[in-house]
Write a protein that holds these residues in place. Structure first.
Motif, PDB file in Angstrom:
ATOM      1  N   MET A   1     -31.088   0.888 -21.727  1.00  0.00           N
ATOM      2  CA  MET A   1     -29.661   0.871 -21.487  1.00  0.00           C
ATOM      3  C   MET A   1     -29.413   0.514 -20.019  1.00  0.00           C
ATOM      4  N   THR A   2     -28.491  -0.392 -19.771  1.00  0.00           N
ATOM      5  CA  THR A   2     -28.187  -0.832 -18.415  1.00  0.00           C
ATOM      6  C   THR A   2     -27.174   0.108 -17.762  1.00  0.00           C
ATOM      7  N   ALA A   3     -27.020  -0.044 -16.462  1.00  0.00           N
ATOM      8  CA  ALA A   3     -26.025   0.747 -15.732  1.00  0.00           C
ATOM      9  C   ALA A   3     -24.622   0.445 -16.264  1.00  0.00           C
ATOM     10  N   SER A   4     -24.360  -0.803 -16.626  1.00  0.00           N
ATOM     11  CA  SER A   4     -23.058  -1.167 -17.203  1.00  0.00           C
ATOM     12  C   SER A   4     -22.817  -0.428 -18.519  1.00  0.00           C
ATOM     13  N   ASP A   5     -23.854  -0.351 -19.354  1.00  0.00           N
ATOM     14  CA  ASP A   5     -23.741   0.391 -20.613  1.00  0.00           C
ATOM     15  C   ASP A   5     -23.472   1.869 -20.341  1.00  0.00           C
ATOM     16  N   ASP A   6     -24.174   2.420 -19.354  1.00  0.00           N
ATOM     17  CA  ASP A   6     -23.965   3.826 -18.985  1.00  0.00           C
ATOM     18  C   ASP A   6     -22.530   4.073 -18.535  1.00  0.00           C
ATOM     19  N   LEU A   7     -21.975   3.123 -17.785  1.00  0.00           N
ATOM     20  CA  LEU A   7     -20.605   3.282 -17.293  1.00  0.00           C
ATOM     21  C   LEU A   7     -19.607   3.223 -18.454  1.00  0.00           C
ATOM     22  N   LEU A   8     -19.826   2.341 -19.399  1.00  0.00           N
ATOM     23  CA  LEU A   8     -18.948   2.276 -20.573  1.00  0.00           C
ATOM     24  C   LEU A   8     -19.032   3.561 -21.398  1.00  0.00           C
ATOM     25  N   THR A   9     -20.237   4.118 -21.519  1.00  0.00           N
ATOM     26  CA  THR A   9     -20.415   5.386 -22.224  1.00  0.00           C
ATOM     27  C   THR A   9     -19.693   6.506 -21.485  1.00  0.00           C
ATOM     28  N   LEU A  10     -19.824   6.528 -20.165  1.00  0.00           N
ATOM     29  CA  LEU A  10     -19.136   7.531 -19.349  1.00  0.00           C
ATOM     30  C   LEU A  10     -17.623   7.409 -19.507  1.00  0.00           C
ATOM     31  N   LEU A  11     -17.109   6.190 -19.531  1.00  0.00           N
ATOM     32  CA  LEU A  11     -15.673   5.985 -19.703  1.00  0.00           C
ATOM     33  C   LEU A  11     -15.202   6.560 -21.036  1.00  0.00           C
ATOM     34  N   GLY A  12     -15.925   6.261 -22.105  1.00  0.00           N
ATOM     35  CA  GLY A  12     -15.569   6.796 -23.416  1.00  0.00           C
ATOM     36  C   GLY A  12     -15.616   8.320 -23.433  1.00  0.00           C
ATOM     37  N   SER A  13     -16.633   8.888 -22.794  1.00  0.00           N
ATOM     38  CA  SER A  13     -16.743  10.347 -22.706  1.00  0.00           C
ATOM     39  C   SER A  13     -15.588  10.931 -21.899  1.00  0.00           C
ATOM     40  N   ALA A  14     -15.170  10.227 -20.861  1.00  0.00           N
ATOM     41  CA  ALA A  14     -14.049  10.692 -20.042  1.00  0.00           C
ATOM     42  C   ALA A  14     -12.759  10.703 -20.858  1.00  0.00           C
ATOM     43  N   TYR A  15     -12.503   9.645 -21.606  1.00  0.00           N
ATOM     44  CA  TYR A  15     -11.299   9.601 -22.444  1.00  0.00           C
ATOM     45  C   TYR A  15     -11.317  10.740 -23.464  1.00  0.00           C
ATOM     46  N   ASP A  16     -12.478  10.977 -24.079  1.00  0.00           N
ATOM     47  CA  ASP A  16     -12.595  12.054 -25.070  1.00  0.00           C
ATOM     48  C   ASP A  16     -12.370  13.422 -24.430  1.00  0.00           C
ATOM     49  N   ALA A  17     -12.967  13.642 -23.258  1.00  0.00           N
ATOM     50  CA  ALA A  17     -12.823  14.928 -22.567  1.00  0.00           C
ATOM     51  C   ALA A  17     -11.376  15.173 -22.154  1.00  0.00           C
ATOM     52  N   ILE A  18     -10.732  14.145 -21.627  1.00  0.00           N
ATOM     53  CA  ILE A  18      -9.322  14.274 -21.210  1.00  0.00           C
ATOM     54  C   ILE A  18      -8.448  14.570 -22.420  1.00  0.00           C
ATOM     55  N   SER A  19      -8.657  13.842 -23.505  1.00  0.00           N
ATOM     56  CA  SER A  19      -7.860  14.051 -24.714  1.00  0.00           C
ATOM     57  C   SER A  19      -8.125  15.425 -25.330  1.00  0.00           C
TER      58      SER A  19
END
Length: 138
Positions: free
Chosen positions: A1-19
């Motif tokens: 997994m690339t750093a870009s993939d990790d960042l996209l995963t983090l973004l999705g996790s952030a949206y889920d956590a906020i919601s």
């Protein structure tokens, strides 16, 4: 997994956590001194605050039934240990009203390979600029 993939995963996790209203899992992913610049073109305001505070404010909307939905195609760029991301998520209010946002995120890839978010710019753009223009003459 690339750093870009990790960042996209983090973004999705952030949206889920906020919601979900619980952002404690995101705090370790924030760099020391991480900031957020919030611009609301409708209210003609701009604010700079800690990223942890901004995330907590967004999560405070969850108990009222509001949620944050990610955009259709976030874009990521990287150079050396720096990553940039832009996305167009939507805040969906409890009554179904939707408010588009624009998110720009800057992160650093640490020596151990983990990502730390350094800065987020969050903008609530005006949908109808002509209608939002203040009457400066009259």
């Amino acid at each position: 997994m690339t750093a870009s993939d990790d960042l996209l995963t983090l973004l999705g996790s952030a949206y889920d956590a906020i919601s979900g209203g619980d952002v404690t899992s995101l705090v370790p992913r924030l760099a020391a001194g991480a900031t957020c610049v919030v611009t609301d073109e409708v209210e003609l305001t701009q604010e700079r605050l800690s990223l942890a505070t901004a995330i907590a404010r967004l999560a405070d909307l969850a108990p009222a039934g509001h949620r944050l939905v990610g955009g259709p195609a976030p874009l990521v760029s990287e150079s050396a240990d720096r990553l940039w991301l832009t996305d167009h998520p939507t805040v969906v209010l409890a009554d179904g009203t939707q408010r588009p946002l624009q998110v720009t995120l800057l992160a650093t890839c640490a020596a151990d390979g983990s990502l730390l978010v350094d800065q987020v710019n969050l903008a609530a753009p005006v949908r109808d600029r002509a209608a939002a223009q203040p009457d400066l003459v009259g």
